[in-house]
Design a protein around this motif. Sequence first.
Motif, PDB file in Angstrom:
ATOM      1  N   ALA A 144       0.796  -1.227   0.000  1.00 35.76           N
ATOM      2  CA  ALA A 144       0.000   0.000   0.000  1.00 35.76           C
ATOM      3  C   ALA A 144       0.828   1.276   0.000  1.00 35.76           C
ATOM      4  N   THR A 145       2.128   1.189   0.269  1.00 31.46           N
ATOM      5  CA  THR A 145       2.939   2.391   0.489  1.00 31.46           C
ATOM      6  C   THR A 145       3.356   3.152  -0.775  1.00 31.46           C
ATOM      7  N   PRO A 146       3.755   2.494  -1.878  1.00 30.73           N
ATOM      8  CA  PRO A 146       4.274   3.232  -3.036  1.00 30.73           C
ATOM      9  C   PRO A 146       3.392   4.343  -3.589  1.00 30.73           C
ATOM     10  N   PRO A 147       2.055   4.199  -3.649  1.00 36.64           N
ATOM     11  CA  PRO A 147       1.260   5.329  -4.155  1.00 36.64           C
ATOM     12  C   PRO A 147       1.467   6.612  -3.347  1.00 36.64           C
ATOM     13  N   GLY A 148       1.545   6.475  -2.023  1.00 37.04           N
ATOM     14  CA  GLY A 148       1.794   7.640  -1.187  1.00 37.04           C
ATOM     15  C   GLY A 148       3.169   8.235  -1.433  1.00 37.04           C
ATOM     16  N   LEU A 149       4.155   7.374  -1.665  1.00 36.86           N
ATOM     17  CA  LEU A 149       5.500   7.865  -1.969  1.00 36.86           C
ATOM     18  C   LEU A 149       5.505   8.633  -3.286  1.00 36.86           C
ATOM     19  N   PHE A 150       4.832   8.090  -4.274  1.00 37.72           N
ATOM     20  CA  PHE A 150       4.766   8.750  -5.579  1.00 37.72           C
ATOM     21  C   PHE A 150       4.156  10.143  -5.455  1.00 37.72           C
ATOM     22  N   GLY A 204       8.057   5.269  -6.118  1.00 35.22           N
ATOM     23  CA  GLY A 204       6.607   5.200  -6.203  1.00 35.22           C
ATOM     24  C   GLY A 204       6.113   4.351  -7.351  1.00 35.22           C
ATOM     25  N   LEU A 205       6.286   4.841  -8.569  1.00 38.06           N
ATOM     26  CA  LEU A 205       5.703   4.180  -9.737  1.00 38.06           C
ATOM     27  C   LEU A 205       6.343   2.820 -10.018  1.00 38.06           C
ATOM     28  N   LEU A 206       7.667   2.790 -10.146  1.00 37.53           N
ATOM     29  CA  LEU A 206       8.345   1.536 -10.482  1.00 37.53           C
ATOM     30  C   LEU A 206       8.201   0.507  -9.362  1.00 37.53           C
ATOM     31  N   LEU A 207       8.490   0.911  -8.127  1.00 40.57           N
ATOM     32  CA  LEU A 207       8.402  -0.024  -7.010  1.00 40.57           C
ATOM     33  C   LEU A 207       6.972  -0.520  -6.825  1.00 40.57           C
TER      34      LEU A 207
END
Length: 307
Positions: A144-150, A204-207
Amino acid sequence: MLTAAIPFPDIGHALFSIEIGSFTFALRWYALAYIVGLLIGWRLCVMAVSRPALWSGAGAPLDRCQIEDLLTWIVLGIILGGRLGFVLFYQPEYYLANPLEILKIWQGGMSFHGGFLGVVTAGLIFSLRRKAPMLSVADLLGLATPPGLFLGRLANFINNELWGRPTDVPWAVVFPGDAAQDCLGVVSICARHPSQIYEALLEGLLLGTVLTYLAWRRGWLRMPGALTGAFLVGYGAARSFVELFRQPDAQFVVPGNPVGHAIHFGDWGLTMGQVLSAPMILIGLALILHAFRQSRTATKQDASFVG
């Protein structure tokens, strides 16, 4: 020295603002990134637990209602951990002398690594209280985390913060402000790496794409801890790489250390971001190895039982 550069798109710090008398309400991009990132993360978790085929025989670690409860814990972990991490990792002397400034989170100053530790702590407490399998809960959080990072890194770019080192690459950006234009050895306009965009794309996107593929197509949610390990390795590697292009925090840029290494041995060293990311990579690799060993052991036991 500057051959080409992209002007900074001055979008403003807020999506909109409303004035009611002497009170002004503004929805800032950074707050919007947190809100939308959490909502997308929540939705990914709901989608994952709604598909029994993604999990081992024990099933999903949480149901939809429990995920909504977990969301509250995660919000607290991000805010408290992110702020305290920034205080302890980056400016401990200043905040020790000015402790009341710690409470002023609206002035900025959040650390991903601190927020990560806050989320780990919140997830651990939640799992213990609900008697949920910790590693599988951690896998959900990693997914769930990568979208927030992006979105958070895009907000960093819009807010004109955490920019990169000076460069003359064609996609360099001229960030406004005296601090951004204070470039050692540059006498004209100073352009910098848009390192926030690099981080958005990698962390974000790649991960996020890789983790989604591993969860939905490769069955990694059936191996508790594997997806968590992939997240830790992916984020740590991406952050360490981008640190080569990101302007280090001012407190580390001192005479004799213009590169801003937090740990240095002559001309070689590591930035604070790389120092904090190294344990993530090591722990992530250990988790992946443990998950695959446990999976092989379980497969052998099942085969022996059938035989």
